[in-house]
Design a protein around this motif. Structure first.
Motif, short mmCIF file in Angstrom:
data_model
loop_
_atom_site.label_atom_id
_atom_site.label_comp_id
_atom_site.label_asym_id
_atom_site.label_seq_id
_atom_site.Cartn_x
_atom_site.Cartn_y
_atom_site.Cartn_z
N ASP A 44 0.77 -1.15 0.06
CA ASP A 44 -0.04 -0.10 0.06
C ASP A 44 1.00 1.24 0.02
O ASP A 44 0.61 2.29 -0.73
CB ASP A 44 -1.04 -0.09 1.35
CG ASP A 44 -1.83 1.16 1.28
OD1 ASP A 44 -2.68 1.50 0.56
OD2 ASP A 44 -1.65 2.31 2.41
N THR A 45 1.90 1.24 0.82
CA THR A 45 2.97 2.48 0.90
C THR A 45 3.56 2.69 -0.43
O THR A 45 3.45 3.81 -0.85
CB THR A 45 4.01 2.14 1.82
OG1 THR A 45 3.36 1.91 3.15
CG2 THR A 45 4.89 3.33 2.10
N MET A 46 3.87 1.44 -1.31
CA MET A 46 4.36 1.92 -2.61
C MET A 46 3.42 2.33 -3.60
O MET A 46 3.82 3.09 -4.40
CB MET A 46 5.09 0.62 -3.00
CG MET A 46 6.38 0.22 -2.02
SD MET A 46 7.76 1.40 -2.03
CE MET A 46 8.39 1.10 -3.32
N ALA A 47 2.18 1.74 -3.70
CA ALA A 47 1.04 2.15 -4.46
C ALA A 47 0.95 3.74 -4.13
O ALA A 47 0.83 4.36 -5.21
CB ALA A 47 -0.15 1.33 -4.22
N ARG A 48 0.83 4.06 -2.75
CA ARG A 48 0.41 5.58 -2.78
C ARG A 48 1.76 6.52 -3.23
O ARG A 48 1.62 7.65 -3.23
CB ARG A 48 0.15 5.73 -1.26
CG ARG A 48 -1.38 4.89 -0.98
CD ARG A 48 -1.92 5.15 0.32
NE ARG A 48 -2.89 4.30 0.51
CZ ARG A 48 -4.17 4.23 0.10
NH1 ARG A 48 -4.66 5.66 -0.54
NH2 ARG A 48 -5.18 3.55 0.49
N ALA A 49 2.81 5.83 -3.05
CA ALA A 49 3.98 6.68 -3.28
C ALA A 49 4.07 6.87 -4.71
O ALA A 49 4.74 7.93 -5.20
CB ALA A 49 5.49 5.92 -2.88
N ILE A 50 3.59 6.05 -5.49
CA ILE A 50 3.52 6.38 -7.11
C ILE A 50 2.39 7.10 -7.42
O ILE A 50 2.24 7.33 -8.62
CB ILE A 50 4.21 5.03 -7.89
CG1 ILE A 50 2.98 4.03 -7.54
CG2 ILE A 50 5.36 4.38 -7.36
CD1 ILE A 50 3.09 2.87 -8.66
N ALA A 51 1.25 6.87 -6.84
CA ALA A 51 0.17 7.42 -7.36
C ALA A 51 0.21 8.65 -7.83
O ALA A 51 -0.25 9.05 -8.92
CB ALA A 51 -1.06 6.98 -6.51
N GLN A 52 0.64 9.71 -7.05
CA GLN A 52 0.48 10.98 -7.50
C GLN A 52 1.53 11.38 -8.54
O GLN A 52 1.03 12.01 -9.53
CB GLN A 52 0.84 12.06 -6.13
CG GLN A 52 0.76 13.27 -6.43
CD GLN A 52 -0.46 13.63 -6.94
OE1 GLN A 52 -1.50 13.42 -6.95
NE2 GLN A 52 -0.60 15.08 -7.91
N PRO A 53 2.70 10.81 -8.43
CA PRO A 53 3.59 11.09 -9.58
C PRO A 53 3.02 10.42 -10.86
O PRO A 53 3.38 11.21 -11.94
CB PRO A 53 5.09 10.66 -9.10
CG PRO A 53 4.78 10.50 -7.61
CD PRO A 53 3.44 10.32 -7.36
N LEU A 54 2.65 9.39 -10.90
CA LEU A 54 1.97 8.79 -12.10
C LEU A 54 0.87 9.84 -12.60
O LEU A 54 0.80 10.03 -13.90
CB LEU A 54 1.28 7.54 -11.76
CG LEU A 54 2.19 6.27 -11.94
CD1 LEU A 54 1.47 4.95 -11.46
CD2 LEU A 54 2.55 6.05 -13.35
N SER A 55 -0.09 10.26 -11.89
CA SER A 55 -0.88 10.91 -12.07
C SER A 55 -0.50 12.30 -12.77
O SER A 55 -0.94 12.90 -13.63
CB SER A 55 -1.89 11.27 -11.00
OG SER A 55 -2.87 12.60 -11.27
N VAL A 56 0.65 12.88 -12.08
CA VAL A 56 1.38 14.21 -12.84
C VAL A 56 1.71 13.77 -14.29
O VAL A 56 1.56 14.38 -15.31
CB VAL A 56 2.29 14.64 -12.16
CG1 VAL A 56 3.35 15.49 -12.88
CG2 VAL A 56 1.61 15.24 -10.73
N SER A 57 2.59 12.59 -14.41
CA SER A 57 2.92 12.34 -15.70
C SER A 57 2.13 11.98 -16.57
O SER A 57 2.14 12.07 -17.92
CB SER A 57 3.87 10.95 -15.33
OG SER A 57 5.09 11.08 -14.60
N LEU A 58 1.07 11.08 -16.21
CA LEU A 58 0.02 10.75 -17.13
C LEU A 58 -1.17 11.82 -17.50
O LEU A 58 -1.92 11.56 -18.45
CB LEU A 58 -0.70 9.45 -16.93
CG LEU A 58 0.12 8.25 -16.70
CD1 LEU A 58 -0.39 7.04 -16.19
CD2 LEU A 58 1.02 8.11 -18.10
N GLY A 59 -1.21 12.54 -16.63
CA GLY A 59 -2.35 13.67 -16.90
C GLY A 59 -3.56 13.42 -16.46
O GLY A 59 -4.62 14.00 -16.80
N LYS A 60 -3.87 12.32 -15.58
CA LYS A 60 -4.98 12.21 -15.25
C LYS A 60 -5.09 11.56 -13.46
O LYS A 60 -4.00 10.80 -13.26
CB LYS A 60 -5.71 10.92 -15.82
CG LYS A 60 -5.98 11.03 -17.54
CD LYS A 60 -7.21 12.35 -17.53
CE LYS A 60 -7.47 12.71 -18.89
NZ LYS A 60 -8.61 13.68 -18.92
N PRO A 61 -5.99 11.70 -12.95
CA PRO A 61 -6.10 11.02 -11.47
C PRO A 61 -5.50 9.59 -11.49
O PRO A 61 -6.07 8.63 -12.40
CB PRO A 61 -7.25 11.40 -10.92
CG PRO A 61 -8.04 12.49 -11.73
CD PRO A 61 -7.46 12.05 -13.24
#
Length: 326
Positions: A44-61
């Motif tokens: 869960d920690t790793m998922a949440r660590a990458i979620a926001q940067p992924l959102s920024v990179s992909l342009g979607k939540p």
């Protein structure tokens, strides 16, 4: 016992991708990350660590949703049965590999339903206990367990998980009898160890470091071959239990995160999966994940198909159930 029967807390990011070209440019809507473990654990920690940067990179939540249970199978099955449109992903752990052997009738195919894209990181684990345990170091702990068989308890953050297997491996190699107390995830197991209801557990350094440094847990040893730079005083378990970090057991010792997907053809589908992969490996998501306590960068490009080979090896392994203490 298979040389590859467990990688500690393997985390996998899986995605189902379409069999036909997308009508819209990908991504055109929010992406969901399903986590096959409870909130607060390493996966869960790793998922949440990458979620926001992924959102920024992909342009979607990019949204995280926990679906713990059945050693990660509930979340994996949900992803396997979801629309193959690239919008439902899975953050899983070593159980995705282990379950191919432990469960002969899975509702999904861990190989055919998923395709490896990339690895993100790896994190060692450690054996920890409540400070009330009457042992100050690993040698004393082993002596205590031998003197009082079946009196000490060890929390299991998920039946069939790699941390479960790491605990059973430790008990076998140290020749001790410690009672397993199963939980649906690392977080509830950690809660009871912190409260003193359970004596011991294996936990990743990402999840357990703060509690050890704060004196809430006592660390007895790390599962890696060598001592960790951030815990130089903490021995590798192999220093006390010879062979624990041997070639046959090396892969019990780390949390690994992979990207996986489902492909029906090359071309545009490969482009979409590469977009996800590059957002993690080449963008801020991996940079953030690598900053987590003791997360270590691996050869990401070489890991695209590694999980498939691991699952095949698990299916060919014999004798695992004989060593499995449920």
């Amino acid at each position: 016992m298979s040389r590859h029967w467990a990688r500690s807390a393997l985390a996998l990011l899986l995605v189902s991708l379409p069999l036909a070209a997308y009508a819209d440019e990908y991504p055109s809507k929010p992406i969901k990350l399903l986590v096959g473990a409870s909130a607060g654990g390493t996966t869960d920690t790793m998922a949440r660590a990458i979620a926001q940067p992924l959102s920024v990179s992909l342009g979607k939540p990019v949204l995280v949703e926990n679906r713990p249970g059945a050693g990660g199978n509930l979340a994996a099955d949900a992803v396997a049965k979801s629309q193959p449109d690239g919008y439902t992903l899975l953050v899983s752990f070593t159980s995705h590999t282990i379950n191919a052997t432990l469960y002969p009738k899975l509702p999904f195919d861990p190989v055919a339903d998923f395709t490896a894209i990339s690895m993100i990181s790896t994190v060692p684990s450690m054996l920890v206990g409540h400070p009330k345990v009457a042992a100050q170091d690993l040698k004393a702990l082993i002596a205590l367990a031998r003197a009082q068989p079946d009196k000490l308890t060890i929390g299991i953050g998920g039946i069939g998980s790699s941390l479960h297997l790491a605990g059973d491996q430790f008990k076998m190699m140290a020749d001790v009898r410690i009672l397993n107390v199963p939980y649906k995830g690392t977080a509830p197991a950690l809660t009871d160890v912190l409260g003193g209801q359970v004596d011991l557990m294996f936990i990743s350094l990402v999840t357990g470091s703060a509690q050890v440094r704060g004196g809430k847990l006592r660390a007895f040893g790390v599962t890696s071959a060598k001592r960790q730079e951030s815990f130089p005083e903490l021995p590798a378990i192999g220093e006390v239990v010879p062979g624990f970090e041997s070639e046959a057991s090396r892969e019990v010792c780390h949390d690994d995160i992979h990207l996986l997907g489902k492909f029906g053809s090359r071309g545009k589908l490969a482009d979409e999966s590469d977009a996800i992969r590059e957002a993690v490996v080449g963008g801020d998501a991996f940079a953030l994940a690598s900053k987590l306590d003791l997360a270590q960068q691996l050869g990401l490009a070489q890991s695209r198909c590694g999980i498939v080979g691991d699952i095949h090896r698990e299916r060919c392994a014999s004798g695992l159930e004989e060593h499995f203490d449920g």
